[in-house]
Structure formats: C-alpha cells, structure tokens
Scaffold this motif. Structure first.
Motif, PDB file in Angstrom:
ATOM      1  N   TRP A  91       0.858  -1.185   0.000  1.00 12.66           N
ATOM      2  CA  TRP A  91       0.000   0.000   0.000  1.00 12.66           C
ATOM      3  C   TRP A  91       0.889   1.227   0.000  1.00 12.66           C
ATOM      4  CZ3 TRP A  91      -5.084  -0.263  -0.725  1.00 12.66           C
ATOM      5  CH2 TRP A  91      -5.758  -1.437  -0.395  1.00 12.66           C
ATOM      6  N   CYS A  92       0.489   2.264  -0.704  1.00 14.05           N
ATOM      7  CA  CYS A  92       1.215   3.526  -0.708  1.00 14.05           C
ATOM      8  C   CYS A  92       1.020   4.191   0.659  1.00 14.05           C
ATOM      9  CB  CYS A  92       0.694   4.439  -1.809  1.00 14.05           C
ATOM     10  SG  CYS A  92       1.551   6.019  -1.892  1.00 14.05           S
ATOM     11  N   PRO A  93       2.118   4.622   1.308  1.00 20.06           N
ATOM     12  CA  PRO A  93       1.985   5.241   2.628  1.00 20.06           C
ATOM     13  C   PRO A  93       1.421   6.653   2.576  1.00 20.06           C
ATOM     14  CG  PRO A  93       4.272   5.244   1.944  1.00 20.06           C
ATOM     15  CD  PRO A  93       3.505   4.477   0.898  1.00 20.06           C
ATOM     16  N   ALA A  94       1.369   7.272   1.406  1.00 14.08           N
ATOM     17  CA  ALA A  94       0.865   8.638   1.275  1.00 14.08           C
ATOM     18  C   ALA A  94      -0.460   8.600   0.535  1.00 14.08           C
ATOM     19  CB  ALA A  94       1.875   9.492   0.511  1.00 14.08           C
ATOM     20  N   ALA A  95      -1.570   8.652   1.273  1.00 11.05           N
ATOM     21  CA  ALA A  95      -2.898   8.626   0.647  1.00 11.05           C
ATOM     22  C   ALA A  95      -3.093   9.911  -0.150  1.00 11.05           C
ATOM     23  CB  ALA A  95      -3.983   8.488   1.703  1.00 11.05           C
ATOM     24  N   ARG A  96      -3.646   9.789  -1.327  1.00  9.78           N
ATOM     25  CA  ARG A  96      -3.908  10.933  -2.195  1.00  9.78           C
ATOM     26  C   ARG A  96      -5.409  11.136  -2.295  1.00  9.78           C
ATOM     27  NH1 ARG A  96       0.973  13.484  -3.236  1.00  9.78           N
ATOM     28  NH2 ARG A  96       2.514  11.847  -3.201  1.00  9.78           N
ATOM     29  N   ALA A  97      -5.885  12.262  -1.829  1.00 11.21           N
ATOM     30  CA  ALA A  97      -7.312  12.611  -1.892  1.00 11.21           C
ATOM     31  C   ALA A  97      -8.167  11.470  -1.352  1.00 11.21           C
ATOM     32  CB  ALA A  97      -7.705  12.958  -3.327  1.00 11.21           C
ATOM     33  N   GLY A  98      -7.710  10.838  -0.283  1.00  9.47           N
ATOM     34  CA  GLY A  98      -8.477   9.773   0.350  1.00  9.47           C
ATOM     35  C   GLY A  98      -8.431   8.446  -0.384  1.00  9.47           C
ATOM     36  N   ALA A  99      -7.670   8.363  -1.463  1.00  9.17           N
ATOM     37  CA  ALA A  99      -7.611   7.129  -2.242  1.00  9.17           C
ATOM     38  C   ALA A  99      -6.564   6.193  -1.658  1.00  9.17           C
ATOM     39  CB  ALA A  99      -7.264   7.440  -3.693  1.00  9.17           C
ATOM     40  N   HIS A 142       8.402   7.114   1.094  1.00  9.38           N
ATOM     41  CA  HIS A 142       7.471   7.509   2.158  1.00  9.38           C
ATOM     42  C   HIS A 142       6.432   8.523   1.699  1.00  9.38           C
ATOM     43  CE1 HIS A 142      10.265  10.868   2.356  1.00  9.38           C
ATOM     44  NE2 HIS A 142       9.316  11.538   2.995  1.00  9.38           N
ATOM     45  N   ASP A 143       6.764   9.337   0.691  1.00  9.42           N
ATOM     46  CA  ASP A 143       5.830  10.352   0.211  1.00  9.42           C
ATOM     47  C   ASP A 143       5.025   9.904  -1.009  1.00  9.42           C
ATOM     48  OD1 ASP A 143       7.795  10.364  -1.723  1.00  9.42           O
ATOM     49  OD2 ASP A 143       8.233  12.514  -1.551  1.00  9.42           O
ATOM     50  N   GLY A 144       5.198   8.664  -1.430  1.00 11.50           N
ATOM     51  CA  GLY A 144       4.458   8.143  -2.570  1.00 11.50           C
ATOM     52  C   GLY A 144       4.976   8.611  -3.920  1.00 11.50           C
ATOM     53  N   SER A 145       6.140   9.242  -3.951  1.00 13.55           N
ATOM     54  CA  SER A 145       6.656   9.797  -5.200  1.00 13.55           C
ATOM     55  C   SER A 145       7.341   8.756  -6.090  1.00 13.55           C
ATOM     56  CB  SER A 145       7.646  10.924  -4.902  1.00 13.55           C
ATOM     57  OG  SER A 145       8.768  10.414  -4.192  1.00 13.55           O
ATOM     58  N   HIS A 146       7.742   7.641  -5.511  1.00 14.34           N
ATOM     59  CA  HIS A 146       8.437   6.595  -6.264  1.00 14.34           C
ATOM     60  C   HIS A 146       8.014   5.225  -5.749  1.00 14.34           C
ATOM     61  CE1 HIS A 146      11.080  10.047  -6.919  1.00 14.34           C
ATOM     62  NE2 HIS A 146      11.486   9.423  -8.017  1.00 14.34           N
ATOM     63  N   VAL A 158      13.393   1.614 -10.283  1.00 19.75           N
ATOM     64  CA  VAL A 158      12.703   2.701  -9.599  1.00 19.75           C
ATOM     65  C   VAL A 158      11.862   3.460 -10.619  1.00 19.75           C
ATOM     66  CG1 VAL A 158      12.988   4.816  -8.260  1.00 19.75           C
ATOM     67  CG2 VAL A 158      14.600   2.917  -7.944  1.00 19.75           C
ATOM     68  N   TRP A 159      10.596   3.699 -10.285  1.00 21.76           N
ATOM     69  CA  TRP A 159       9.705   4.454 -11.147  1.00 21.76           C
ATOM     70  C   TRP A 159       9.213   5.684 -10.396  1.00 21.76           C
ATOM     71  CZ3 TRP A 159       9.420  -0.840 -10.585  1.00 21.76           C
ATOM     72  CH2 TRP A 159       9.634  -1.601 -11.735  1.00 21.76           C
ATOM     73  N   ALA A 160       9.214   6.823 -11.063  1.00 22.99           N
ATOM     74  CA  ALA A 160       8.607   8.030 -10.505  1.00 22.99           C
ATOM     75  C   ALA A 160       7.101   7.932 -10.724  1.00 22.99           C
ATOM     76  CB  ALA A 160       9.165   9.271 -11.197  1.00 22.99           C
ATOM     77  N   VAL A 161       6.338   8.306  -9.727  1.00 23.89           N
ATOM     78  CA  VAL A 161       4.878   8.304  -9.831  1.00 23.89           C
ATOM     79  C   VAL A 161       4.428   9.751  -9.743  1.00 23.89           C
ATOM     80  CG1 VAL A 161       2.718   7.491  -8.823  1.00 23.89           C
ATOM     81  CG2 VAL A 161       4.752   6.026  -8.775  1.00 23.89           C
ATOM     82  N   HIS A 162       3.730  10.214 -10.785  1.00 25.20           N
ATOM     83  CA  HIS A 162       3.275  11.604 -10.846  1.00 25.20           C
ATOM     84  C   HIS A 162       1.779  11.637 -10.576  1.00 25.20           C
ATOM     85  CE1 HIS A 162       7.174  12.573 -12.472  1.00 25.20           C
ATOM     86  NE2 HIS A 162       7.029  11.536 -13.283  1.00 25.20           N
ATOM     87  N   TRP A 163       1.395  12.399  -9.587  1.00 20.43           N
ATOM     88  CA  TRP A 163       0.002  12.473  -9.163  1.00 20.43           C
ATOM     89  C   TRP A 163      -0.614  13.758  -9.688  1.00 20.43           C
ATOM     90  CZ3 TRP A 163      -1.670   8.199  -6.628  1.00 20.43           C
ATOM     91  CH2 TRP A 163      -0.701   7.372  -6.073  1.00 20.43           C
ATOM     92  N   ALA A 164      -1.736  13.646 -10.388  1.00 22.02           N
ATOM     93  CA  ALA A 164      -2.473  14.830 -10.838  1.00 22.02           C
ATOM     94  C   ALA A 164      -3.248  15.369  -9.640  1.00 22.02           C
ATOM     95  CB  ALA A 164      -3.420  14.457 -11.974  1.00 22.02           C
ATOM     96  N   ALA A 173      -2.630   8.687 -11.464  1.00 17.49           N
ATOM     97  CA  ALA A 173      -1.191   8.361 -11.473  1.00 17.49           C
ATOM     98  C   ALA A 173      -0.729   8.027 -12.873  1.00 17.49           C
ATOM     99  CB  ALA A 173      -0.929   7.170 -10.551  1.00 17.49           C
ATOM    100  N   SER A 174       0.523   8.376 -13.131  1.00 17.95           N
ATOM    101  CA  SER A 174       1.178   7.932 -14.354  1.00 17.95           C
ATOM    102  C   SER A 174       2.606   7.589 -13.952  1.00 17.95           C
ATOM    103  CB  SER A 174       1.141   9.022 -15.425  1.00 17.95           C
ATOM    104  OG  SER A 174       1.875  10.143 -14.984  1.00 17.95           O
ATOM    105  N   SER A 175       3.329   6.956 -14.817  1.00 21.61           N
ATOM    106  CA  SER A 175       4.660   6.505 -14.412  1.00 21.61           C
ATOM    107  C   SER A 175       5.730   7.068 -15.322  1.00 21.61           C
ATOM    108  CB  SER A 175       4.732   4.984 -14.445  1.00 21.61           C
ATOM    109  OG  SER A 175       4.640   4.539 -15.769  1.00 21.61           O
ATOM    110  N   GLY A 176       6.915   7.194 -14.746  1.00 22.20           N
ATOM    111  CA  GLY A 176       8.102   7.491 -15.526  1.00 22.20           C
ATOM    112  C   GLY A 176       8.738   6.158 -15.884  1.00 22.20           C
ATOM    113  N   GLY A 177       9.821   6.176 -16.591  1.00 20.34           N
ATOM    114  CA  GLY A 177      10.488   4.939 -16.976  1.00 20.34           C
ATOM    115  C   GLY A 177      11.191   4.301 -15.807  1.00 20.34           C
ATOM    116  N   GLY A 178      11.392   3.008 -15.877  1.00 22.17           N
ATOM    117  CA  GLY A 178      12.141   2.296 -14.854  1.00 22.17           C
ATOM    118  C   GLY A 178      13.632   2.548 -15.055  1.00 22.17           C
TER     119      GLY A 178
END
Length: 181
Positions: A91-99, A142-146, A158-164, A173-178
């Motif tokens: 589970w992602c430790p940083a909930a985004r908009a309650g998701a 810890h911040d859900g960024s990767h 490692v993938w970057a996760v970009h949150w709208a 969410a969308s992903s950067g390259g590994g």
C-alpha cells in the motif's frame, strides 16, 4: 495483528500477544496465498495469489462468523482478475485525496491499483522489468513519489509516480520509466 497466508488459499489473522488465531478463511480457486499487506491504518488487508488474483478485505470482516454472506457484499471487498503469480503487494503510505493505492508486482510488471468502493481500479502498468520481479521486493517512497522493485538479475528498478492534483482516482497516477542501478 499478524496476517499469514497458506498454500491452500487460507488467510489467517493472529493476535501477537496471545499467539492465538483470531480469524481465518479460505480463498477458494486461487491457489496459494503469495503476498499480504495491511493498509497504513490496518483497516484493509490486500491478498495476492499464485493464480495472480488480487483481493482486498476489511480486516474486521475476516473475523466475522458469517463471512460467506459478507463476501457477497460489494461494499466490503474489492477484487481484480489474475495473471502471473503475485510476487509482492504494498500500500502507498501517502494517501492521495483519500484514495488507497496499492502496488502489485506480477511477473515482470508493477501495476498500481486504487481501491474504489467495491472495486480495484487499474491506474497504471509501470514499465516492465527485463527479468521477473523478486518475491517481496517492492516498496514505496514515504511520500508516494516513487515505487521500487528488485528483479532476478539483481537490479533495483525505480519508477517516478506523478500524481495529478485534482484528477479522479482512476486517472490520478502515471509513471516514468524504470531505471536500474
């Protein structure tokens, strides 16, 4: 509580102080349980199987005596169809908009899923690893960024996760390259 999964598809909850089983059920037709992870608040338990299926239960519902009736309650469970065996769940430790967002490693791919009421909604399949992913080798920043995973070749991906900021859960969410290293 501690959760354990068996090769018979059983999921059990244990009280750590008493070392007693407090709940259990069998997830039929999915092969053995290969991955388990509690949400940050402990309310949800994600379970992955050898058949590649994902399931999310409310932790409290596992302890209910009439779980078969509860299993039909779409408000309490989320499930996703199978594929390659589930190697890891986090589970992602940083909930985004309650998701509640779940990362799942299967075969050579990491997928991001959101629990949305009665369903698991696929957010993104991240770039595939050149080798199968290792069992249990999956984690979030810890911040859900990767999100990162390890593979059989000894690579750390490692993938970057970009949150709208204001996007609905299914488009958040969308992903950067590994990147390996």
């Amino acid at each position: 509580l501690l959760a354990s999964g068996g090769s018979d598809g059983s999921v059990r909850l244990w009280h750590l102080r008493t070392r007693m089983q407090v709940a259990g059920r069998v997830w039929e037709g999915q092969g053995g349980v290969t991955a388990l992870d509690f949400s940050q608040d402990g309310e949800w338990l994600a379970v992955g199987s050898a058949a590649g299926a994902l399931r999310v239960w409310r932790s409290a519902s596992l302890a209910e005596a009439a779980w078969e009736e509860e299993a039909a309650d779409a408000e309490r469970e989320a499930e996703a169809e199978g594929g390659a065996p589930v190697a890891a769940l986090r589970w992602c430790p940083a909930a985004r908009a309650g998701a509640a967002v779940l990362a799942c490693a299967r075969g050579c791919t990491v997928s991001l899923w959101a629990r949305a009421g009665a369903f698991l909604v696929l957010l993104a399949d991240l770039a595939a690893s050149p080798e199968p992913l290792l069992r249990g080798a999956l984690d979030w920043a810890h911040d859900g960024s990767h999100v990162q995973a390890g593979n059989l070749a000894g690579q750390r991906l490692v993938w970057a996760v970009h949150w709208a900021p204001d996007a609905p859960v299914h488009g958040a969410a969308s992903s950067g390259g590994g990147a390996s290293g």
